[in-house]
Design a protein around this motif. Structure first.
Motif, mmCIF file in Angstrom:
data_model
loop_
_atom_site.group_PDB
_atom_site.id
_atom_site.type_symbol
_atom_site.label_atom_id
_atom_site.label_comp_id
_atom_site.label_asym_id
_atom_site.label_seq_id
_atom_site.Cartn_x
_atom_site.Cartn_y
_atom_site.Cartn_z
ATOM 1 N N ILE A 1 0.839 -1.208 0.000
ATOM 2 C CA ILE A 1 0.000 0.000 0.000
ATOM 3 C C ILE A 1 0.865 1.247 0.000
ATOM 4 C CG2 ILE A 1 -1.698 1.340 1.308
ATOM 5 C CD1 ILE A 1 -2.853 -1.273 2.337
ATOM 6 N N ASN A 2 1.902 1.252 0.828
ATOM 7 C CA ASN A 2 2.726 2.459 0.950
ATOM 8 C C ASN A 2 3.552 2.732 -0.289
ATOM 9 O OD1 ASN A 2 1.752 3.128 3.412
ATOM 10 N ND2 ASN A 2 3.422 2.203 4.566
ATOM 11 N N ARG A 3 3.942 1.670 -1.007
ATOM 12 C CA ARG A 3 4.748 1.896 -2.190
ATOM 13 C C ARG A 3 3.922 2.306 -3.398
ATOM 14 N NH1 ARG A 3 9.810 -2.107 -1.828
ATOM 15 N NH2 ARG A 3 10.240 -1.669 0.353
ATOM 16 N N GLY B 1 1.169 4.129 -3.040
ATOM 17 C CA GLY B 1 0.491 5.375 -2.689
ATOM 18 C C GLY B 1 1.158 6.577 -3.334
ATOM 19 N N PRO B 2 0.497 7.743 -3.227
ATOM 20 C CA PRO B 2 1.070 8.959 -3.803
ATOM 21 C C PRO B 2 2.369 9.336 -3.102
ATOM 22 C CG PRO B 2 -0.800 9.473 -2.392
ATOM 23 C CD PRO B 2 -0.752 7.993 -2.516
#
Lengths: 133, 253
Positions: free
Chosen positions: A112-114, A116-117
Motif C-alpha cells: 500500500i505504501n509503495r 500510494g502517492p
C-alpha cells in the motif's frame, strides 16, 4: 496554568472512552470501540478551537506536552509488564499464526505504501516533540 | 537496604519513574556507543523491558511480567492501560489535521484488511495443525488479530479456556513481534510519513504493538498510527464473533 492543559487532556480522554463504551454497547460488542481514537479527535478539535480564540497559552500547552513526551517511557513500562512467558509457552500454533500474520501484514503495508502517492510534504516533521536529544 | 526497599514499595509509581528513567539512560548510551545511533534508544529500551518482563514472569509465575515483583509494582501502574492511553491521547496534540484527513480513507481500508488478513492466517494455521472445528479456528484466528479480540470472540462463541489461552498467546507473540521488528522493517514497509503510519496502524493492529513499534522507529509518527490502531480492537470484537465466525462456519461446516 499548567493544570488547565492536563485537565483538558483528561476531560477528552474520559469523554472519548465514555463514547467508545456507548458505541460498543450500541452495536452489541463487549469492548470499547475506538474510545482512545475518539479522545484523540476530541483533543485535536479542542486544540484547534482554543487556539483560534487565543485561549491556549504556552503553559496550558505544556500541561499536555509533558504527557506526550512521557509517552516513550510509559511504553517501556508497558513492555516490562507484558506476559512474555505465556507468549513463549503458546506452542507452534500460536507462533506460526503470529509470524504468518505479521509477515503478511508487513507485505501488505509495504504494498500500500509503495503504490500510494509520493509526497514531499514535511510539515509533520516540525512537531513539538520535547524529548528528542 | 530494607529501608530503601520499603521506601520504594510505599512510593511505587515514583520508583517506576526512576527505574524507567534508568533503563532509558542505559538504552540511549547503548544506542550511541554500541550501534552509533543506528538502533534507536527507545527500541533498545523496549527490548530491555520485554526481557525484564520475561525474567519477572519466570521469577513470580504471574501474568504481569516485572510488575508482579513487589518492588516493581509501580511499573504496573505506569505502563498500565490508563497511563498508556492517557499518553497516547496526549500525542494527538501534535497531529497535523490535514495529514490525518488526507489518509482517512486508506486508514479505514487498512483497518479492515488488518482484521481480515491475520484472521485468515490464524484460522488456516489452526486448521492445518488439527483444529478443524469452526469455534477453534475462529478463536485462534481472532487471537491473531489482537490478544483482546481472541478471548472476547472465544467467550462469545463458547470456546474452551485452553483455546482462549492459545488465542491470547498468539496475540501476545504478534504484539511482541510488532514491537521488536517494526524499526527493523520500517524501510521495507515505507514507514516514513503520516499516511504510511496510518496504514501501519490499521494493518499491524494491537495498540501496544503499534505504539511501541512506532515509538522505536520515529516518535513523530506515533499519533497517526495510534489514531487508527485504537479502532482495531473494537472492529475485531465486532467482526470476530459475527461475520468472521459465520464465514468460517460456512466454509468448514
Amino acid at each position: 496554568m499548567i493544570i488547565y492543559g492536563t485537565a483538558i487532556l483528561a476531560a477528552c480522554h474520559l469523554l472519548g472512552v465514555y463514547i467508545g463504551d456507548l458505541l460498543g454497547a450500541f452495536i452489541g460488542v463487549k469492548a470499547n470501540v475506538g474510545g482512545v481514537g475518539i479522545a484523540m479527535m476530541l483533543l485535536i478539535s479542542a486544540r484547534v478551537y482554543l487556539h483560534k480564540r487565543g485561549l491556549m497559552p504556552d503553559t496550558t500547552e505544556a500541561g499536555v506536552g509533558f504527557w506526550a513526551a512521557m509517552y516513550i517511557p510509559v511504553v517501556v513500562a508497558m513492555a516490562a509488564q507484558q506476559n512474555v512467558v505465556a507468549a513463549l509457552k503458546g506452542g507452534p500454533v500460536a507462533l506460526i499464526s503470529a509470524i504468518g500474520a505479521v509477515l503478511l501484514c508487513a507485505c501488505t503495508i509495504a504494498l500500500i505504501n509503495r503504490t500510494g502517492p509520493k509526497r514531499q510534504d514535511t510539515a509533520w516533521q516540525t512537531g513539538t516533540v520535547a524529548e528528542e536529544s | 537496604m530494607e529501608m530503601i526497599e520499603h521506601a520504594i514499595r510505599e512510593n511505587s509509581l515514583v520508583g517506576a519513574f526512576a527505574f524507567v528513567g534508568l533503563i532509558m539512560w542505559i538504552s540511549v548510551h547503548l544506542s550511541r556507543k554500541l550501534t552509533f545511533g543506528r538502533v534507536h534508544g527507545s527500541a533498545i529500551a523496549i527490548v530491555i523491558g520485554l526481557a525484564l518482563a520475561y525474567w519477572g514472569g519466570i521469577q513470580t509465575g504471574g501474568s504481569k511480567g516485572l510488575a508482579d515483583l513487589k518492588l516493581f509494582a509501580g511499573i504496573g501502574l505506569m505502563g498500565g492501560a490508563m497511563m498508556r492511553d492517557f499518553a497516547i491521547v496526549a500525542t494527538a496534540f501534535e497531529v497535523q489535521v490535514d495529514e490525518a484527513k488526507k489518509a482517512g480513507l486508506v486508514g479505514v481500508m487498512a483497518l479492515l484488511l488488518g482484521t481480515i488478513i491475520p484472521f485468515i492466517v490464524g484460522a488456516s494455521v489452526a486448521w492445518s495443525m488439527g483444529y478443524t472445528d469452526a469455534v477453534a479456528m475462529t478463536t485462534i484466528g481472532a487471537g491473531a488479530v489482537t490478544y483482546i479480540v481472541g478471548p472476547v470472540t472465544g467467550a462469545a462463541i463458547g470456546a474452551s479456556s485452553d483455546l482462549m489461552a492459545l488465542a491470547i498467546a498468539t496475540g501476545l507473540i504478534k504484539a511482541i513481534m510488532v514491537m521488536v521488528f517494526t524499526p527493523v522493517a520500517a524501510r521495507f514497509m515505507g514507514l516514513d510519513n503520516p499516511r504510511s503510519a496510518m496504514v501501519f496502524g490499521g494493518l499491524a493492529g494491537t495498540v501496544s504493538g503499534v505504539s511501541a513499534g512506532l515509538a522505536a522507529t520515529d516518535r513523530r509518527l506515533v499519533p497517526y498510527g495510534a489514531l487508527v490502531a485504537t479502532f482495531h480492537t473494537g472492529l475485531g470484537c465486532l467482526m470476530g464473533p459475527s461475520v468472521l465466525f459465520l464465514a468460517t462456519k460456512a466454509i468448514v461446516g
